[in-house]
Structure formats: structure tokens, C-alpha cells
Design a protein around this motif. Sequence first.
Motif, PDB file in Angstrom:
ATOM      1  N   MET A 141      34.592  31.877  42.468  1.00 26.34           N
ATOM      2  CA  MET A 141      35.057  33.214  42.213  1.00 26.34           C
ATOM      3  C   MET A 141      36.209  33.125  41.208  1.00 26.34           C
ATOM      4  SD  MET A 141      36.601  35.954  45.046  1.00 26.34           S
ATOM      5  CE  MET A 141      35.871  35.069  46.356  1.00 26.34           C
ATOM      6  N   ASN A 142      36.045  33.780  40.082  1.00 24.92           N
ATOM      7  CA  ASN A 142      37.086  33.767  39.055  1.00 24.92           C
ATOM      8  C   ASN A 142      37.847  35.094  39.099  1.00 24.92           C
ATOM      9  OD1 ASN A 142      38.718  33.492  36.872  1.00 24.92           O
ATOM     10  ND2 ASN A 142      37.089  33.350  35.368  1.00 24.92           N
ATOM     11  N   LEU A 143      39.026  35.045  39.658  1.00 20.93           N
ATOM     12  CA  LEU A 143      39.822  36.259  39.810  1.00 20.93           C
ATOM     13  C   LEU A 143      41.042  36.277  38.907  1.00 20.93           C
ATOM     14  CD1 LEU A 143      39.707  36.550  43.692  1.00 20.93           C
ATOM     15  CD2 LEU A 143      38.264  37.680  42.015  1.00 20.93           C
ATOM     16  N   LYS A 144      41.066  35.403  37.921  1.00 27.16           N
ATOM     17  CA  LYS A 144      42.235  35.274  37.058  1.00 27.16           C
ATOM     18  C   LYS A 144      42.619  36.602  36.415  1.00 27.16           C
ATOM     19  CE  LYS A 144      44.091  32.754  33.076  1.00 27.16           C
ATOM     20  NZ  LYS A 144      45.275  33.551  33.167  1.00 27.16           N
ATOM     21  N   ASN A 145      41.664  37.312  35.842  1.00 28.18           N
ATOM     22  CA  ASN A 145      41.963  38.590  35.179  1.00 28.18           C
ATOM     23  C   ASN A 145      42.519  39.615  36.162  1.00 28.18           C
ATOM     24  OD1 ASN A 145      41.021  37.538  32.787  1.00 28.18           O
ATOM     25  ND2 ASN A 145      38.992  38.431  32.996  1.00 28.18           N
ATOM     26  N   LEU A 146      41.934  39.654  37.344  1.00 28.35           N
ATOM     27  CA  LEU A 146      42.398  40.589  38.370  1.00 28.35           C
ATOM     28  C   LEU A 146      43.820  40.248  38.804  1.00 28.35           C
ATOM     29  CD1 LEU A 146      41.550  42.953  40.286  1.00 28.35           C
ATOM     30  CD2 LEU A 146      40.986  41.167  41.935  1.00 28.35           C
ATOM     31  N   PHE A 147      44.058  38.974  39.080  1.00 30.77           N
ATOM     32  CA  PHE A 147      45.395  38.539  39.484  1.00 30.77           C
ATOM     33  C   PHE A 147      46.413  38.805  38.380  1.00 30.77           C
ATOM     34  CE2 PHE A 147      43.878  35.149  42.731  1.00 30.77           C
ATOM     35  CZ  PHE A 147      43.799  36.121  43.715  1.00 30.77           C
ATOM     36  N   ASP A 148      46.058  38.488  37.150  1.00 28.44           N
ATOM     37  CA  ASP A 148      46.981  38.708  36.031  1.00 28.44           C
ATOM     38  C   ASP A 148      47.395  40.178  35.935  1.00 28.44           C
ATOM     39  OD1 ASP A 148      46.957  36.028  35.393  1.00 28.44           O
ATOM     40  OD2 ASP A 148      45.592  36.248  33.688  1.00 28.44           O
ATOM     41  N   LYS A 149      46.435  41.072  36.096  1.00 24.80           N
ATOM     42  CA  LYS A 149      46.725  42.508  36.046  1.00 24.80           C
ATOM     43  C   LYS A 149      47.650  42.907  37.198  1.00 24.80           C
ATOM     44  CE  LYS A 149      45.877  46.747  34.585  1.00 24.80           C
ATOM     45  NZ  LYS A 149      46.089  47.224  33.250  1.00 24.80           N
ATOM     46  N   ALA A 150      47.382  42.401  38.385  1.00 27.17           N
ATOM     47  CA  ALA A 150      48.213  42.712  39.549  1.00 27.17           C
ATOM     48  C   ALA A 150      49.625  42.161  39.375  1.00 27.17           C
ATOM     49  CB  ALA A 150      47.579  42.145  40.819  1.00 27.17           C
ATOM     50  N   ASN A 193      46.859  43.282  50.196  1.00 26.50           N
ATOM     51  CA  ASN A 193      45.923  44.191  50.849  1.00 26.50           C
ATOM     52  C   ASN A 193      45.148  45.038  49.845  1.00 26.50           C
ATOM     53  OD1 ASN A 193      46.901  43.170  53.233  1.00 26.50           O
ATOM     54  ND2 ASN A 193      47.988  45.014  53.838  1.00 26.50           N
ATOM     55  N   ILE A 194      45.828  45.500  48.814  1.00 30.04           N
ATOM     56  CA  ILE A 194      45.155  46.271  47.762  1.00 30.04           C
ATOM     57  C   ILE A 194      44.043  45.436  47.133  1.00 30.04           C
ATOM     58  CG2 ILE A 194      45.442  47.249  45.435  1.00 30.04           C
ATOM     59  CD1 ILE A 194      48.304  48.090  46.380  1.00 30.04           C
ATOM     60  N   LEU A 195      44.363  44.208  46.768  1.00 29.71           N
ATOM     61  CA  LEU A 195      43.375  43.338  46.112  1.00 29.71           C
ATOM     62  C   LEU A 195      42.210  43.019  47.035  1.00 29.71           C
ATOM     63  CD1 LEU A 195      45.776  40.926  44.217  1.00 29.71           C
ATOM     64  CD2 LEU A 195      44.350  42.732  43.233  1.00 29.71           C
ATOM     65  N   ILE A 196      42.498  42.747  48.294  1.00 29.94           N
ATOM     66  CA  ILE A 196      41.438  42.426  49.248  1.00 29.94           C
ATOM     67  C   ILE A 196      40.512  43.617  49.440  1.00 29.94           C
ATOM     68  CG2 ILE A 196      40.999  41.963  51.699  1.00 29.94           C
ATOM     69  CD1 ILE A 196      43.500  40.087  51.560  1.00 29.94           C
ATOM     70  N   CYS A 197      41.068  44.789  49.660  1.00 33.87           N
ATOM     71  CA  CYS A 197      40.235  45.984  49.834  1.00 33.87           C
ATOM     72  C   CYS A 197      39.421  46.271  48.581  1.00 33.87           C
ATOM     73  CB  CYS A 197      41.104  47.189  50.192  1.00 33.87           C
ATOM     74  SG  CYS A 197      41.810  47.121  51.843  1.00 33.87           S
ATOM     75  N   LEU A 219      43.492  51.119  38.880  1.00 31.32           N
ATOM     76  CA  LEU A 219      44.244  50.201  38.044  1.00 31.32           C
ATOM     77  C   LEU A 219      43.375  49.028  37.574  1.00 31.32           C
ATOM     78  CD1 LEU A 219      47.062  49.270  36.963  1.00 31.32           C
ATOM     79  CD2 LEU A 219      47.355  48.102  39.157  1.00 31.32           C
ATOM     80  N   PHE A 220      42.377  48.663  38.380  1.00 26.77           N
ATOM     81  CA  PHE A 220      41.566  47.482  38.108  1.00 26.77           C
ATOM     82  C   PHE A 220      40.161  47.796  37.570  1.00 26.77           C
ATOM     83  CE2 PHE A 220      44.369  46.525  41.763  1.00 26.77           C
ATOM     84  CZ  PHE A 220      45.222  45.652  41.113  1.00 26.77           C
ATOM     85  N   GLU A 221      39.901  49.044  37.238  1.00 28.00           N
ATOM     86  CA  GLU A 221      38.566  49.450  36.789  1.00 28.00           C
ATOM     87  C   GLU A 221      38.069  48.689  35.565  1.00 28.00           C
ATOM     88  OE1 GLU A 221      38.802  53.631  36.202  1.00 28.00           O
ATOM     89  OE2 GLU A 221      38.377  54.076  38.308  1.00 28.00           O
ATOM     90  N   ASP A 222      38.950  48.363  34.645  1.00 26.72           N
ATOM     91  CA  ASP A 222      38.545  47.720  33.403  1.00 26.72           C
ATOM     92  C   ASP A 222      38.503  46.193  33.486  1.00 26.72           C
ATOM     93  OD1 ASP A 222      41.307  47.580  33.674  1.00 26.72           O
ATOM     94  OD2 ASP A 222      41.659  47.632  31.523  1.00 26.72           O
ATOM     95  N   ILE A 223      38.757  45.628  34.655  1.00 24.85           N
ATOM     96  CA  ILE A 223      38.794  44.178  34.822  1.00 24.85           C
ATOM     97  C   ILE A 223      37.396  43.626  34.988  1.00 24.85           C
ATOM     98  CG2 ILE A 223      39.641  42.295  36.283  1.00 24.85           C
ATOM     99  CD1 ILE A 223      41.870  43.728  34.797  1.00 24.85           C
ATOM    100  N   LYS A 224      37.082  42.606  34.218  1.00 20.40           N
ATOM    101  CA  LYS A 224      35.781  41.917  34.326  1.00 20.40           C
ATOM    102  C   LYS A 224      35.964  40.722  35.253  1.00 20.40           C
ATOM    103  CE  LYS A 224      33.670  43.647  30.366  1.00 20.40           C
ATOM    104  NZ  LYS A 224      33.427  45.007  30.694  1.00 20.40           N
ATOM    105  N   LEU A 225      35.103  40.652  36.279  1.00 21.42           N
ATOM    106  CA  LEU A 225      35.172  39.531  37.221  1.00 21.42           C
ATOM    107  C   LEU A 225      33.983  38.607  37.046  1.00 21.42           C
ATOM    108  CD1 LEU A 225      36.294  41.391  40.455  1.00 21.42           C
ATOM    109  CD2 LEU A 225      37.701  40.158  38.846  1.00 21.42           C
TER     110      LEU A 225
END
Length: 85
Positions: free
Chosen positions: A1-10, A35-39, A79-85
Motif C-alpha cells: 500500500m503506497n500512502l505517501k501522497n496521502l500522508f504528505d497531504k495530511a 482517525n480521519i485517515l483511517i476512516c 481534502l484528499f479527493e485529488d490524491i492518487k493512491l
Amino acid sequence: MNLKNLFDKAFEEYGITEEQIKSKKRDASIITVKNILICYLVKIRGFHLEKVAKEFNLHRTSVIHILKKNDLYKNEFNLFEDIKL
């Protein structure tokens, strides 16, 4: 699971670090972002909760408990709609 982009945004938006998000620290600001990221990952992106639990260094039942609070965080998901996972 590559969550780098998501984490960087957060990290950019909430001012926390990857070490904090994956730690066992109980600071309210860290817990809220975690919690936000997990949900978001489970409810919006459809990730398996076992994989999300492993990524965040949590037990599967902890993730289930967090998911019950999903309604509290819905406004943050856009906030995370534009993130590619």
C-alpha cells in the motif's frame, strides 16, 4: 500500500509527521488526524481494514472502533479527493 501522497497531504495540512501518525502517542491532534485517515481509507477508498490497521500500527478491532466515528470526520475527506493512491 503506497500512502505517501496521502500522508504528505495530511502532514502539510495538519502539521504532523509520519512518525507521529504511526506512533502510539495519544495527543488529541495526532489521534484526530489518524482517525480521519483511517476512516477515509476504509470508508471512501475501500481499503481492507486489516491492511489499514497494519499501516497505522493498530489492532484490527481498534480500526473497527475508529470507523464507528466516521461521521465526525466526513467534512475532512474532501481534502484528499485529488490524491492518487
